[in-house]
Each structure stands twice: as C-alpha cells, then as structure tokens.
Write an enzyme that holds these catalytic residues in place. Structure first.
Site, short mmCIF file in Angstrom:
data_model
loop_
_atom_site.label_atom_id
_atom_site.label_comp_id
_atom_site.label_asym_id
_atom_site.label_seq_id
_atom_site.Cartn_x
_atom_site.Cartn_y
_atom_site.Cartn_z
N ASP A 215 -8.01 1.86 -0.38
CA ASP A 215 -7.50 2.85 0.58
C ASP A 215 -7.90 2.37 1.98
OD1 ASP A 215 -6.38 5.02 1.82
OD2 ASP A 215 -7.17 6.50 0.41
C1 BGC Z 1 -4.77 7.72 2.78
C2 BGC Z 1 -3.77 6.98 1.91
C3 BGC Z 1 -2.77 6.29 2.79
C4 BGC Z 1 -3.50 5.38 3.73
C5 BGC Z 1 -2.57 4.63 4.64
C6 BGC Z 1 -5.36 6.84 3.85
O1 BGC Z 1 -6.13 7.57 4.72
O2 BGC Z 1 -5.79 8.24 1.96
O3 BGC Z 1 -3.14 7.86 1.03
O4 BGC Z 1 -1.87 5.59 1.98
O5 BGC Z 1 -4.36 6.16 4.54
O6 BGC Z 1 -1.89 5.49 5.47
#
Ligand code: BGC
Length: 758
Positions: free
Chosen positions: A231
């Site tokens: 993530d």
């Molecule tokens: C979120 C993800 C997301 C990523 C990129 C993160 O903060 O938890 O779900 O895909 O950011 O935007």
C-alpha cells in the site's frame, strides 16, 4: 518469465533494478533508458493528478470525469455476479477512454465489514466472505477480460481506518482463514487478479509486508503467482524484510525514501539479487502484457444510463406497507432533506469518484411530479467530522408542510464527509438534525417514505415502525437519484438484498468492544468476535436484528418450490447439486435471490456458526415465468479450518442446507449426511478426559468392551466423580490416580485407536 522480460532484466544494472522496486512517481516498470514507459496504476479511471484526493474536486477542471458507478458496497447488494462482471467491464472501458490510457487499477477491495463503522466500508462488499469474494471475483473478470489489470486489496485484516498504518490485528488462525482469507481466496480463484495490494497493518505482531505466515498463505496456500504491491507508504522500516519475505514485489512509495537502502542490502548480501529479480520479473511481465491494452471510446451518456440500471438492481426495499410504488399522479407530494439537492453517492479518499453527471433527487422527482414541494429540513455540513445539530426553523417549516402533504419522501443519511478512507464513523447514528426532524415528521404524517444513503448500517429503530416505507440505496454512484426515483415510482424493481445485517442497537455489533479504541497503550486490535462476524454473531448470540443479512422486498411475489438435492448421502469429494424452482406469481417483473446456508448439526470438534452462506443465485423473472436454479456445493461448503490439525477438514455427520431469502427467512431445510470425512480432533494421551466424556463414541467403545461400572464412572450425568476427573489428561487413567488405575496401558491405547478411527 517472458523472453522480453528476461532481455530487459539482463540489461539492467543493480542500481536500476533497486530503483525500479519503488518508483516515487507511481510508475511501475518505467525505464526511460530502454524506452519503456511502464504503467501508472490508478485507483479509479480518472487517473492523473487526482490521484490522492479527499472529497469533491472543483467541477470543470478540464480533467477526465469518469462515470461514478455505484460503490462496491452498493454493488454487493445486487448479489449479482453478472452485474459485477459488467461493472468491471465498464470500468475497463473508462480506463481505456482516459487520455492517459489507464491499464492497471488499484481495485477492488475485499476486506470484510467487521464493523459497520469502518470508514472505507463503501469500498468493500460485505460482512460475508462468500458474497464478497464472489462479487469481487466477477468484477475482476470484467476488468481484466477488457485489458485492465485489477489489484485485489487490502491484504489482510485491515478492517478499520483508525490508525490503520500502525495497528496490530490480533486474529485467531481460524478467523483469519475462514473469514478474512476466504474472501481473498474466492476472488483470486475466480478472477485471478493480476496484482494484490498488501495492507498497512500488522497481523499478530508482524507487518503484513514482512509477515512470512501471511505471505505463505497467499503464495503457497492460495498459490498466488501475480504481483504483490505494498500500500502507499506502507513500508515501515521493513523494506529489506519485506523483499526477503516475498510479500513485496514492488513498493508504492510516496517519495524516494531509503533509496539506497535496498542497493546496500543487496551489496551486503542481506537481500539476494535473485529475490529482487523474481519480483521484478512479475512486474515487468505484467507491464509488458498491459502494453497490449488499446484505447477505447466511452459514450458517457450510455455509461451514465448503465450506472443508473446498475444502481436500480442494488437498491434495497427494506420495508413497505404497500405505499410503494407510488403512482405518478401525486397531488400533495412533499420532498424533505438537504440530501435531495445534494445526494451522497460515494465515499472519500482514494476510492472517491467525482462522476460525470450527478443528478439530484429533487430534479428527477420534479421531472415526474412537477408540483412536488420541497423543504430542506436540515442543514448538510460538508467538512470532515461534521456536526449537524437541528435547525429549528428548518424543522418547523418541514413539519408545517408535512401536515398538509399527502405523502412525504424524506432523504436521510450521511453526507459525503462521514465515510472516508483515513477515519471511521464514530457511531451508526443519523446526524442530530435529521433525528429531530424525523421525530417530528412521523408525528404529523403517516405516509413518510424514508430513503437512506450511507455505505453501511444506520440506526433507524426509533422511526422504523412509524414510517410507511424504507428504501436503502447505500452510496449508489452518480445516477443514484434517477435509480431511486425509478424504484419509488415503480419504473424499476428494487433489485437489491442486504449484504450486511442491520442491528437493533449499536452495542450489539460484533466488534463493538474491539473497534476504534483510542487506546495509546498498545496498538492491538483484538478480533475478539473471532469467526462470528456479521450475521454469524447476531445468530450465535440470539440477538435480534432490525433487518437481516440477505433481506430485501420486491414489488412482485415469488413462489419458491421445494428444492431437490442430487444426493443426500455424500462424501467430502462429492459435488452436490441443489435445484430450486422459482416462479414469479405476481403481476410485475422482478428478481429474487436464493441464498443457501449450511450448518453442521452433529458433534463437532469446534464451535460452529448457526449457519453460514455458501452459495447464492439471482434470477429475474417476468410475471408468470418460472425457472429452475441449480446451485452447486463442493467440499468448501462443509469444511472448516481445524486449528488442532492446522488444515481444512470436513467432519463426518449431519449437516443442513438452509435455503431461503435472508438469514431470517429460511424456506426449506434439507438434511445431508457426510461420511468418509475426518475428525477435526485427534485424541492423544494428553487430551483431557472432558473430551472423551462429551463423546457418544467413547461411551459406545466403553459399553462394547468394558464392564458397565466403567461407563458409569465416566458418565458426568451419573452423579459420581466424573466432573472431578474430567480435567485429567487421558494417560492418567493408566495410573492409580484414585487408588487403582482405570485402564491398563493396552486398554488406553485401544481406546485411543478406536476414538481416532473414522
Ligand atoms: C490506499 C489504497 C490506495 C493507495 C493509492 C492508499 O492510501 O489505502 O487503497 O490504492 O493509497 O492511492
């Protein structure tokens, strides 16, 4: 590894390889020196610099505004695999219509709704792993069959937003496997997502990224061979461990943090170059494959219509005293609620979608009933953690209008700031102003139709029996208004069924004691409810619910005939076919969802849920039309994860198939007997006598092989010393614990052997 990837890798320096493992511009596999542009995955088809936005952007910003389809929470209420697949295909079309040609998406999320409070529940499907996994799998199929890679996220046990980057989910192995992993497993097996995103949190004391057990579950147990991406900024000083563990092929990095760390670690022999190569191979193979994705056209009006049709099939009619559908000839129709002018259709954070054309309820209703009156009734506050107290003038004006109205449609629920990535809801209450308004409205008008928007449960118990109908549309995407109005006026059927149970009281919620605790003492989140998530919890504890899982009314009538089962005596390896005849006996077209739950009824080595969803099928029927639905069940419908044996097993004995239209509305119960399975429990000489004494088999063995006084001594109901003896480990029966030994060593071995025989 493709030939091309092999060639690329052979041309890269170690420095280049290490920097490719985390490109701070968000691109994957971009190598300018070799003219490779890579891929820039996005959360939504909008792409570009909208990447990390919370809330609504300014309109008319010249960016690509894709159609906002219903949120995944809403889509789940369709219980419709075909529709989920179609939705994936629409997303793919929009990704390809984006001028930047998006070929990789960071969706869908299949985290279980452990608590209705999780801020990201709008991005997740259900409290049940079968429903969540099946729909996510279908969505992935639709996306990937149309040239866009899916990323199944957030793996795993990331079920709250509060302190999501540092919490430690303490979860039992059984709950991990049966609930949280199962959703991923089903989605992976069905959709084969080309990538998976690991979550921020720790599981049982180790960051997911560098958690060997969590990695082994994915790579070994589920045999997942695709790309694993972290993530965003989820590497917590564990970069090296994450690469070594095999849980991070590529890091989604905000800036070029610790850029030399990996390089130095490889040079120092702390990470093998082959390990880096293995991850990059997967990434480069995927990127190469995605180069084949070509641009597509998207007719936004057509997609907007599709979003409307999709939402209609998800909207749940929670209750109806017959007032709905409304006729279009309405004399004194009153519309109340600020949300009528400003619908909630999507949550905030990276999952937010701005939308192409957001219609309002008020406009759409007035297109049907031009003279419909309108009262805001409450004030919507659009900021984070809003407080919406009642505004007395707005309430009294709405009440005066309601006194004179024939029917009142009230739009209630949460504005878009309540549900978002990054934080959780504090409770399941409506804003104060809406509560005060409803209290007054139901006093003066008995024809109130309550329309609720919120991605998860709301407490409406005070008004549920005072309103004429309740319609729930979750966060239904940009066309939620026309879809809802079509349902209200009967141009569309309410096609949805709940994907989540609605409790009668907040304190009844499964994770109530272990969720979003502002406890600085330790970051642990105890998954104390274990496998009892959602309806499994309410049923096991005998707690009433306001609306059960799977519930939803229709405008037509269905006759569900007696199911027939291909076999009722099976082994774990058999596939069972259950055929259910369904007939639309009403005068309108409509859809019904047949739900199949399984319970294990005879002696089990572990605690079992009252019943659990194993399969479902949705059918659409014209008036008078009938169809036979065939639902297949294999061993997965009967197995459970034995912590004792550390594997999935199917126990012998009696099971029941519960066939119905919600957890509370079971129409048929069909018994099934399984033999040729296993015991979930291996009796050893250290097993306490308690377990022997609880087993009928034990007494059968004693009865057949020993004098009656032995059975008597072991019988806890016989009023003797059995209770006192019961904690003894079995081997003690061969020692003179109370004067003389109960069994000789040979006899004890014989009993153990018999107990473990199938
Ligand atoms: C979120 C993800 C997301 C990523 C990129 C993160 O903060 O938890 O779900 O895909 O950011 O935007």
């Amino acid at each position: 590894m493709s030939k091309k990837t092999r060639e690329i890798l052979s041309q890269l320096t170690l420095e280049e390889k290490c920097s490719l493992c985390a490109q701070a511009d968000g691109s994957f596999g971009r190598i300018p020196r070799l003219n490779l542009k890579g891929s820039v995955p996005q959360d939504n088809p909008r792409g570009g610099e909208d990447y990390f936005r919370t809330g609504r952007p300014v309109e008319g910003d010249g960016k690509y505004h894709p159609v906002a389809f219903p949120s995944d929470a809403c889509l789940a209420m369709s219980w419709d695999e075909e529709l989920a697949c179609e939705t994936g295909a629409y997303f793919a079309q929009e990704c390809r219509a984006n001028p930047d040609l998006i070929n990789w998406l960071f969706r869908p999320g299949v985290n279980i709704k452990r608590s209705p409070l999780c801020g990201r529940n709008f991005e997740y499907f259900s409290e049940d792993p079968v429903l969540a996994g099946e729909l996510a799998g279908s969505y992935i199929q639709g996306l990937q069959e149309n040239g866009v890679a899916a990323t199944l996220k957030h793996y795993i046990c990331n079920n709250q937003e509060f302190e999501r980057m540092t919490t430690n989910s303490i979860v039992s192995e059984r709950a991990l496997r049966e609930i949280y992993l199962r959703a991923f497993e089903i989605a992976i097996q069905k959709g084969n997502p080309l990538s998976i995103m690991s979550s921020y949190n720790q599981v049982n004391g180790e960051w997911v990224n560098s958690n060997q057990h969590i990695c082994d579950l994915l790579r070994k147990d589920l045999g997942y061979e695709g790309v694993v991406v972290s993530d965003f900024a989820a590497v917590h000083r564990n970069k090296i461990a994450a690469h070594n563990c095999g849980m991070m092929d590529i890091e989604l990095a905000p800036v070029d943090v610790h850029s030399d760390e990996l390089l130095e670690a490889v040079k120092a022999g702390k990470v093998k170059e082959e390990t880096i190569d293995a991850g990059l191979e997967r990434v480069l193979d995927l990127v190469d494959r995605l180069y084949a994705t070509t641009p597509a056209e998207a007719d936004m009006e057509v997609l907007h219509e599709a979003a409307c049709r999709t939402a209609e099939q998800c909207i749940v009619l929670l209750q109806n005293n017959g007032i709905l559908p409304l006729s279009k000839k309405q004399e004194n129709l009153l519309v109340v609620g600020g949300l009528a002018e400003n619908p909630s259709y999507m949550g905030g954070g990276s999952g937010h979608m701005n939308g192409y054309k957001v219609e309002t309820y008020l406009d759409v209703i007035r297109a049907v009933v031009p003279e419909a009156a309108y009262e805001p009734g409450y004030q919507l506050v659009e900021k984070m953690h809003p407080v919406e107290p009642g505004v007395p003038e707005l309430i009294s004006s709405a009440v005066k209008a309601a006194e004179k109205a024939d029917k009142v449609i009230v739009f209630a629920g949460l504005g878009y700031c309540y549900e978002s990535e990054g934080y959780d809801r504090k409770d399941i209450q409506l804003p104060e102003g809406q509560k005060l308004l409803l209290d007054e409205l139901v006093k003066v008008n008995s024809n109130v139709i309550l329309v609720l928007s919120c991605a998860s449960v709301l407490d409406i118990t005070p008004w549920a029996d005072k309103v004429a109908a309740v319609v729930y549309n979750s966060l239904g995407g940009e066309a939620v208004a026309p879809a809802t109005v079509n349902v209200i006026f009967g141009d569309a059927e309410p096609g949805g069924r709940l994907a989540e149970s609605w409790p009668v009281a907040e304190g009844h919620m499964p994770a109530y004691m272990n969720f979003t605790r502002e406890c600085q003492d330790k970051p642990d989140v105890m998954y104390g409810e274990d496998i009892y998530v959602g309806y499994r919890w309410y049923e096991k504890r005998g707690l009433p619910v306001l609306y059960p899982f799977g519930h939803g009314l229709s405008y037509t009538e269905f006759e569900i005939g007696k199911p027939s089962v291909s076999k009722s005596d099976i082994t774990p390896e058999d596939t069972l076919e259950v055929t259910v005849p369904v007939k639309n006996t009403g005068s309108r077209a409509g859809s019904q969802v047949i739900q199949l739950y399984v319970s294990h009824d005879t002696e089990s080595a572990c605690d079992r849920p009252v019943k659990a969803l194993k399969a479902f099928a949705k059918v659409r029927l014209e008036p008078g039309e009938s169809k036979e639905l065939t639902i297949k069940l294999d061993r997965k419908a009967f197995e459970y994860f034995s912590v004792n044996l550390n594997r999935w097993i199917v126990e012998n004995g009696g099971y029941t198939l519960h066939i119905g239209i919600s957890t509370a509305d079971i129409l048929y119960r069909v018994p099934v007997l399984i033999s040729g399975g296993e015991a979930g429990f291996l009796y050893t000489e250290m097993t306490p006598l308690t377990w022997f004494m609880a087993s009928e088999k034990f007494f059968r063995i004693l009865g057949e092989n020993f004098p009656p006084e032995v059975s008597g001594m072991m019988d806890r109901n016989a009023g003797g010393w059995a209770d006192l003896l019961s904690p003894l480990p079995f081997y003690k029966t061969t020692e003179p614990y109370m004067g003389t030994a109960m069994f000789t060593r040979e006899q004890a071995d014989f009993i153990l052997k018999k107990m473990n025989e199938q």
